[in-house]
Scaffold this active site. Structure first.
Site, short mmCIF file in Angstrom:
data_model
loop_
_atom_site.label_atom_id
_atom_site.label_comp_id
_atom_site.label_asym_id
_atom_site.label_seq_id
_atom_site.Cartn_x
_atom_site.Cartn_y
_atom_site.Cartn_z
N GLU A 74 0.84 -1.20 0.00
CA GLU A 74 0.00 0.00 0.00
C GLU A 74 0.87 1.24 0.00
O GLU A 74 1.85 1.32 0.76
CB GLU A 74 -0.92 0.00 1.22
CG GLU A 74 -2.11 -0.92 1.04
CD GLU A 74 -3.11 -0.82 2.19
OE1 GLU A 74 -2.78 -0.21 3.21
OE2 GLU A 74 -4.21 -1.36 2.04
N ASP A 76 -9.95 9.12 -23.00
CA ASP A 76 -9.99 7.73 -22.56
C ASP A 76 -9.53 6.90 -23.76
O ASP A 76 -10.27 6.74 -24.73
CB ASP A 76 -11.41 7.36 -22.13
CG ASP A 76 -11.51 5.92 -21.64
OD1 ASP A 76 -10.60 5.11 -21.94
OD2 ASP A 76 -12.51 5.60 -20.98
N ARG A 128 -4.79 -7.55 -17.53
CA ARG A 128 -6.08 -6.88 -17.35
C ARG A 128 -5.92 -5.80 -16.29
O ARG A 128 -5.92 -6.09 -15.09
CB ARG A 128 -7.11 -7.91 -16.94
CG ARG A 128 -8.53 -7.45 -16.93
CD ARG A 128 -9.46 -8.63 -17.15
NE ARG A 128 -9.44 -9.03 -18.54
CZ ARG A 128 -10.22 -8.50 -19.49
NH1 ARG A 128 -11.11 -7.58 -19.19
NH2 ARG A 128 -10.13 -8.91 -20.73
C1 LIG Z 1 -12.87 -0.95 -21.96
C2 LIG Z 1 -13.03 0.48 -21.65
C3 LIG Z 1 -12.88 0.98 -20.35
C4 LIG Z 1 -12.65 0.19 -19.12
O1 LIG Z 1 -12.83 -1.07 -19.10
P1 LIG Z 1 -12.65 -2.15 -17.96
O2 LIG Z 1 -13.48 -3.22 -18.51
O3 LIG Z 1 -13.13 -1.58 -16.68
O4 LIG Z 1 -11.20 -2.43 -17.89
C5 LIG Z 1 -12.97 2.34 -20.17
N1 LIG Z 1 -13.18 3.16 -21.20
C6 LIG Z 1 -13.33 2.73 -22.45
C7 LIG Z 1 -13.54 3.73 -23.55
C8 LIG Z 1 -13.27 1.37 -22.73
O5 LIG Z 1 -13.46 0.96 -23.97
#
Ligand SMILES: *Cc1c(COP(=O)(O)O)cnc(C)c1O
Length: 432
Positions: free
Chosen positions: A56, A200, A235
């Site tokens: 942590e 994102d 992942r």
């Molecule tokens: C896949 C995705 C995520 C997050 O995905 P997790 O399944 O939580 O790992 C976030 N934003 C976008 C645009 C995605 O395609």
């Protein structure tokens, strides 16, 4: 190659299920746009003894002893991410993409603040303010969307909505949009209304690394990502950001923390406990792999394959949303067909092409059946497939469409042909 020999004797049930899934994925076409194949090195790091360690805190400031070595691991992961993305600050502790986005909200917004993002049916992610997600319950979504007629995001329209609604944060990111995002235009709009701009890049990080998609880092306050999609890591998730907050005096006048510090605190102790060091190590491995000509050529080929597939399908009379693609994914557009997207993705699965049904711009059907199917090329590209194989895929998809009403007799034939093609290809992490 014998996989998991210890597991095989100790827990044959789980061993056999893992093996069955692996065999399934090795004999069918993995065209889920968010999937690819992690290397054996990444898998080995994931399965390492680092899973036992508690750490942590952050490197140099842990709440447990005995962390000198794992500090080096986390710093390596951070350093490698900084190098490939050219950013000021990196946090590699989020457990996945959604927790990474949750941390971004906690670092920037207060509950009830407005956030601009695409709704899920329009190609956005759950965490961009969708109603069933924390992001839509604790914050107020200001939606924008691709235009129903063109399937393209119109930046003039985005600007209009932003000026009217004045969200405090704007998401530039998608899960089902086949075109490039104009981060420079998003940045200009964000600046006009004093909003934070967050990209994102969960789906497209590899294209950015390969230089075949615009780079958001120079334009955004924060960039969030997953590491398990086309990046071929474990992942997990990570957050890139600027260190300083350009709106510090406006939104956080009392705080002594800069943007990078607020993100770090939002992840730990704000949302998570101990970091997953085995996963962080595997992420470091994936970042190293991504910093190579081989990876950049993979990124370029992903797009070349998607473009070729879209063109071949169009030549066979299958409509593609927005008229094509310049990323890793395309949306088959069945609005004019009798069958639904769900019917088609189901028929594809029977035939050995694994994808998902998806809303398309202007869709009149319900999100439970939709008029579209989303196809992605990262996994096939990881198997070394190129334009000639995309031709074959287009032929199979066309045959599925022609036989949609008697798919049960046609599917086994297609499936056998696909299994034969797959057998000829190497698969990272599975078949060297
Ligand atoms: C896949 C995705 C995520 C997050 O995905 P997790 O399944 O939580 O790992 C976030 N934003 C976008 C645009 C995605 O395609």
């Amino acid at each position: 190659m014998e996989r998991y020999p210890t597991l095989k004797t100790q827990d044959p049930e789980i061993y056999s299920l893992i093996n069955r899934q692996t065999e399934f994925e090795s004999s069918t076409l993995k065209m889920i746009a968010s999937e690819s194949f992690a290397s054996l090195a990444v898998l080995e790091a994931c399965g390492s003894t680092l899973t036992n360690k508690y750490a942590e805190g952050y490197a140099g400031a842990r709440y447990y002893e005995g962390n000198d070595i794992v500090d080096e691991i986390e710093l390596l992961a951070i350093g490698r991410a900084k190098k490939i993305f050219g950013c000021e600050h990196v946090n590699v502790q989020p457990c996945s993409g959604s927790p990474a986005n949750q941390a971004v909200y906690r670092a920037i917004l207060k509950p009830g603040d407005k956030v601009m993002g695409l709704p899920v049916p329009e190609g956005g992610h759950l965490t961009h303010g969708w109603k069933v997600n924390f992001s839509g319950k604790d914050y107020v979504q200001v939606p924008y969307a691709p235009e129903p007629t063109t399937g393209l995001i119109d930046m003039n329209h985005v600007r209009e909505i932003a000026l009217r609604e004045r969200p405090k944060m704007i998401w530039a990111g998608t899960t089902a949009y086949p075109r490039q995002l104009d981060y420079a235009a998003f940045a200009e709009i964000a600046r006009e209304i004093d909003a934070y701009l967050v990209a994102d890049i969960a789906h497209i990080n590899g294209l950015i690394i390969a230089g075949v998609h615009p780079d958001p880092v120079p334009f955004c306050d924060v960039v969030s990502s997953t590491s398990h999609k086309m990046l071929r890591g474990p992942r997990s998730g990570f957050i890139l950001s600027k260190i300083g907050d350009r709106y510090q005096s406006r939104y956080f006048p009392e705080s002594k923390l800069n943007l990078a510090q607020r993100i770090d605190r939002a992840v730990f102790p704000g949302l998570q406990g101990g970091p997953h060091l085995h996963i962080i190590a595997a992420m470091a491995v994936a970042f190293k792999e991504a910093d190579s000509d081989a990876f950049r050529s993979y990124g370029r080929q992903i797009v070349a394959n998607a473009k070729h597939l879209a063109k071949s399908l169009q030549e066979k009379g299958i409509a593609i949303a927005s008229g094509g693609t310049d990323t890793h994914l395309l949306l088959l557009d069945f609005r004019k067909e009798e069958f639904t997207g769900k019917d088609f993705s189901n028929a594809m699965a029977k035939s050995g092409i694994i994808a998902n049904f998806n809303m398309v711009p202007g869709d009149q059907r319900s999100p439970f059946v939709t008029s579209g199917v989303r196809l992605g090329t990262p996994a096939l590209t990881s198997m070394g497939m190129k334009e000639p194989e995309m031709e074959l895929v287009a032929n199979w998809i066309s045959r599925i469409r022609q036989n949609i009403n008697n798919i049960d007799s046609e599917a086994p034939k297609i499936r056998a042909e696909i299994a034969e093609l797959c057998g000829k290809h190497k698969i990272p992490g599975i078949r060297p």
